[in-house]
Motif scaffolding. Structure first.
Motif, PDB file in Angstrom:
ATOM      1  N   ALA A  20       0.836  -1.203   0.000  1.00  0.00           N
ATOM      2  CA  ALA A  20       0.000   0.000   0.000  1.00  0.00           C
ATOM      3  C   ALA A  20       0.869   1.250   0.000  1.00  0.00           C
ATOM      4  O   ALA A  20       0.593   2.203  -0.746  1.00  0.00           O
ATOM      5  CB  ALA A  20      -0.943  -0.013   1.209  1.00  0.00           C
ATOM      6  N   ARG A  21       1.942   1.237   0.790  1.00  0.00           N
ATOM      7  CA  ARG A  21       2.821   2.408   0.863  1.00  0.00           C
ATOM      8  C   ARG A  21       3.607   2.640  -0.426  1.00  0.00           C
ATOM      9  O   ARG A  21       3.985   3.767  -0.708  1.00  0.00           O
ATOM     10  CB  ARG A  21       3.772   2.277   2.051  1.00  0.00           C
ATOM     11  CG  ARG A  21       3.102   2.593   3.361  1.00  0.00           C
ATOM     12  CD  ARG A  21       4.089   2.607   4.477  1.00  0.00           C
ATOM     13  NE  ARG A  21       3.663   3.560   5.490  1.00  0.00           N
ATOM     14  CZ  ARG A  21       4.094   3.541   6.733  1.00  0.00           C
ATOM     15  NH1 ARG A  21       4.994   2.647   7.119  1.00  0.00           N
ATOM     16  NH2 ARG A  21       3.676   4.431   7.586  1.00  0.00           N
ATOM     17  N   ARG A  22       3.865   1.578  -1.178  1.00  0.00           N
ATOM     18  CA  ARG A  22       4.561   1.750  -2.454  1.00  0.00           C
ATOM     19  C   ARG A  22       3.689   2.476  -3.465  1.00  0.00           C
ATOM     20  O   ARG A  22       4.199   3.166  -4.345  1.00  0.00           O
ATOM     21  CB  ARG A  22       4.973   0.389  -3.025  1.00  0.00           C
ATOM     22  CG  ARG A  22       6.254  -0.164  -2.456  1.00  0.00           C
ATOM     23  CD  ARG A  22       6.812  -1.316  -3.288  1.00  0.00           C
ATOM     24  NE  ARG A  22       5.913  -2.436  -3.426  1.00  0.00           N
ATOM     25  CZ  ARG A  22       5.787  -3.438  -2.555  1.00  0.00           C
ATOM     26  NH1 ARG A  22       6.520  -3.446  -1.452  1.00  0.00           N
ATOM     27  NH2 ARG A  22       4.950  -4.426  -2.775  1.00  0.00           N
ATOM     28  N   HIS A  23       2.378   2.319  -3.352  1.00  0.00           N
ATOM     29  CA  HIS A  23       1.472   2.846  -4.368  1.00  0.00           C
ATOM     30  C   HIS A  23       0.628   4.033  -3.910  1.00  0.00           C
ATOM     31  O   HIS A  23       0.014   4.692  -4.754  1.00  0.00           O
ATOM     32  CB  HIS A  23       0.549   1.726  -4.860  1.00  0.00           C
ATOM     33  CG  HIS A  23       1.291   0.575  -5.456  1.00  0.00           C
ATOM     34  ND1 HIS A  23       1.885   0.632  -6.704  1.00  0.00           N
ATOM     35  CD2 HIS A  23       1.568  -0.656  -4.969  1.00  0.00           C
ATOM     36  CE1 HIS A  23       2.488  -0.512  -6.964  1.00  0.00           C
ATOM     37  NE2 HIS A  23       2.307  -1.314  -5.927  1.00  0.00           N
ATOM     38  N   LEU A  24       0.565   4.263  -2.609  1.00  0.00           N
ATOM     39  CA  LEU A  24      -0.329   5.288  -2.081  1.00  0.00           C
ATOM     40  C   LEU A  24       0.386   6.144  -1.042  1.00  0.00           C
ATOM     41  O   LEU A  24       1.318   5.677  -0.376  1.00  0.00           O
ATOM     42  CB  LEU A  24      -1.545   4.625  -1.418  1.00  0.00           C
ATOM     43  CG  LEU A  24      -2.404   3.728  -2.306  1.00  0.00           C
ATOM     44  CD1 LEU A  24      -3.346   2.892  -1.454  1.00  0.00           C
ATOM     45  CD2 LEU A  24      -3.181   4.578  -3.298  1.00  0.00           C
ATOM     46  N   PRO A  25      -0.076   7.371  -0.840  1.00  0.00           N
ATOM     47  CA  PRO A  25       0.495   8.197   0.233  1.00  0.00           C
ATOM     48  C   PRO A  25       0.021   7.698   1.599  1.00  0.00           C
ATOM     49  O   PRO A  25      -1.016   7.034   1.709  1.00  0.00           O
ATOM     50  CB  PRO A  25      -0.050   9.593  -0.066  1.00  0.00           C
ATOM     51  CG  PRO A  25      -1.322   9.352  -0.802  1.00  0.00           C
ATOM     52  CD  PRO A  25      -1.108   8.087  -1.602  1.00  0.00           C
ATOM     53  N   ASP A  26       0.770   8.030   2.636  1.00  0.00           N
ATOM     54  CA  ASP A  26       0.393   7.618   3.986  1.00  0.00           C
ATOM     55  C   ASP A  26      -0.960   8.175   4.408  1.00  0.00           C
ATOM     56  O   ASP A  26      -1.600   7.634   5.311  1.00  0.00           O
ATOM     57  CB  ASP A  26       1.455   8.045   4.998  1.00  0.00           C
ATOM     58  CG  ASP A  26       2.653   7.109   5.009  1.00  0.00           C
ATOM     59  OD1 ASP A  26       2.599   6.043   4.365  1.00  0.00           O
ATOM     60  OD2 ASP A  26       3.649   7.449   5.681  1.00  0.00           O
ATOM     61  N   THR A  27      -1.394   9.248   3.768  1.00  0.00           N
ATOM     62  CA  THR A  27      -2.692   9.828   4.107  1.00  0.00           C
ATOM     63  C   THR A  27      -3.860   9.048   3.498  1.00  0.00           C
ATOM     64  O   THR A  27      -5.009   9.327   3.811  1.00  0.00           O
ATOM     65  CB  THR A  27      -2.763  11.289   3.620  1.00  0.00           C
ATOM     66  OG1 THR A  27      -2.460  11.320   2.220  1.00  0.00           O
ATOM     67  CG2 THR A  27      -1.796  12.169   4.394  1.00  0.00           C
ATOM     68  N   SER A  28      -3.561   8.038   2.702  1.00  0.00           N
ATOM     69  CA  SER A  28      -4.601   7.222   2.090  1.00  0.00           C
ATOM     70  C   SER A  28      -5.283   6.348   3.143  1.00  0.00           C
ATOM     71  O   SER A  28      -4.619   5.730   3.979  1.00  0.00           O
ATOM     72  CB  SER A  28      -3.993   6.327   1.011  1.00  0.00           C
ATOM     73  OG  SER A  28      -4.881   5.304   0.659  1.00  0.00           O
ATOM     74  N   PRO A  29      -6.608   6.248   3.098  1.00  0.00           N
ATOM     75  CA  PRO A  29      -7.308   5.353   4.025  1.00  0.00           C
ATOM     76  C   PRO A  29      -6.823   3.902   3.929  1.00  0.00           C
ATOM     77  O   PRO A  29      -6.781   3.202   4.938  1.00  0.00           O
ATOM     78  CB  PRO A  29      -8.771   5.478   3.613  1.00  0.00           C
ATOM     79  CG  PRO A  29      -8.872   6.816   2.964  1.00  0.00           C
ATOM     80  CD  PRO A  29      -7.555   7.033   2.280  1.00  0.00           C
ATOM     81  N   ALA A  30      -6.427   3.466   2.739  1.00  0.00           N
ATOM     82  CA  ALA A  30      -5.958   2.081   2.587  1.00  0.00           C
ATOM     83  C   ALA A  30      -4.672   1.853   3.374  1.00  0.00           C
ATOM     84  O   ALA A  30      -4.499   0.795   3.995  1.00  0.00           O
ATOM     85  CB  ALA A  30      -5.737   1.764   1.107  1.00  0.00           C
ATOM     86  N   VAL A  31      -3.764   2.816   3.374  1.00  0.00           N
ATOM     87  CA  VAL A  31      -2.522   2.696   4.146  1.00  0.00           C
ATOM     88  C   VAL A  31      -2.851   2.669   5.634  1.00  0.00           C
ATOM     89  O   VAL A  31      -2.338   1.836   6.389  1.00  0.00           O
ATOM     90  CB  VAL A  31      -1.538   3.835   3.807  1.00  0.00           C
ATOM     91  CG1 VAL A  31      -0.356   3.849   4.768  1.00  0.00           C
ATOM     92  CG2 VAL A  31      -1.063   3.714   2.366  1.00  0.00           C
ATOM     93  N   GLN A  32      -3.723   3.556   6.046  1.00  0.00           N
ATOM     94  CA  GLN A  32      -4.083   3.623   7.462  1.00  0.00           C
ATOM     95  C   GLN A  32      -4.781   2.341   7.924  1.00  0.00           C
ATOM     96  O   GLN A  32      -4.491   1.836   9.019  1.00  0.00           O
ATOM     97  CB  GLN A  32      -4.957   4.850   7.714  1.00  0.00           C
ATOM     98  CG  GLN A  32      -4.200   6.137   7.465  1.00  0.00           C
ATOM     99  CD  GLN A  32      -5.085   7.342   7.333  1.00  0.00           C
ATOM    100  OE1 GLN A  32      -6.261   7.306   7.694  1.00  0.00           O
ATOM    101  NE2 GLN A  32      -4.544   8.420   6.804  1.00  0.00           N
TER     102      GLN A  32
END
Length: 169
Positions: A20-32
Motif C-alpha cells: 500500500a505504501r509503495r502505491h499510495l500516500p500515507d494519508t490514504s485510508p488504505a494505508v491507514q
C-alpha cells in the motif's frame, strides 16, 4: 470460529502495508487501514510496544486528514487496548474516553461499541483498585449489551463476569 494470529498473519499484514505504501500516500485510508490491521495483529501476539507504535502512527495520520469518526474511534479503541494490555492505564483511559465520545456521536448512547468502551474503562478502574468506579462502568456497559444482544448472549455473559470480579473484591 475463534482464530489465533500466527507469525504468517503478521508477515502478510506487513507485506500488505508495504505494498500500500509503495502505491499510495500515507494519508490514504488504505494505508491507514493496513497499519491498523498490523497493529491489531501485533497486539494479539502480545507485541504491545510494536502495536502501540504502529497504532499511534495510524492515529496520527488519521488526525492529519479528514477521517470518518467511526474509523477514528476504532483506531483509538485499538490503541487504547494495546496500552491497556501493556499496563499503561494512564494512556489507555483518555484514548477509551475519546473513542467513547466518537462512538456516541456516531451511533448514539446505546450501541455495543459504546458498551465496549465502558467495559474497558471499568477494567482500567478495576486494575487501579477503584472498584466502585469499575462497577459503575461495568453496569452501564452491561445494560447496553444486554438490551442489544439479550441476556443469554456470550457478550452479555462476558461482561457479567467482569462485574462479578469487581463485586467479589
Amino acid at each position: 470460529m475463534t482464530h489465533f494470529p500466527t507469525p504468517e498473519h503478521e508477515r502478510l499484514a506487513r507485506e500488505g502495508l508495504a505494498m500500500a505504501r509503495r502505491h499510495l500516500p500515507d494519508t490514504s485510508p488504505a494505508v491507514q487501514k493496513a497499519m491498523i490491521a498490523l497493529g491489531k495483529i501485533q497486539s494479539d501476539h502480545g507485541k504491545y510496544d510494536a502495536a502501540i507504535a504502529t497504532l499511534e502512527e495510524a492515529v496520527r495520520l488519521q488526525a492529519a486528514v479528514s477521517t470518518e469518526p467511526q474509523e477514528r474511534a476504532s483506531s483509538l479503541y485499538e490503541l487504547a487496548s494495546a496500552h491497556f494490555y501493556a499496563g499503561h492505564y494512564d494512556q489507555s483511559e483518555p484514548l477509551n474516553q475519546q473513542a467513547l465520545a466518537l462512538y456516541k456521536q456516531v451511533y448514539g448512547d446505546r450501541h455495543p461499541l459504546v458498551s465496549d468502551c465502558l467495559i474497558n474503562l471499568g477494567a482500567i478502574q478495576y486494575e487501579r483498585g477503584k472498584y466502585p468506579e469499575a462497577e459503575r462502568f461495568y453496569r452501564e456497559g452491561i445494560a447496553i449489551t444486554e438490551a442489544w444482544f439479550g441476556r443469554d448472549h456470550y457478550q452479555t455473559a462476558a461482561n457479567l463476569t467482569m462485574l462479578a470480579r469487581v463485586l467479589n473484591r
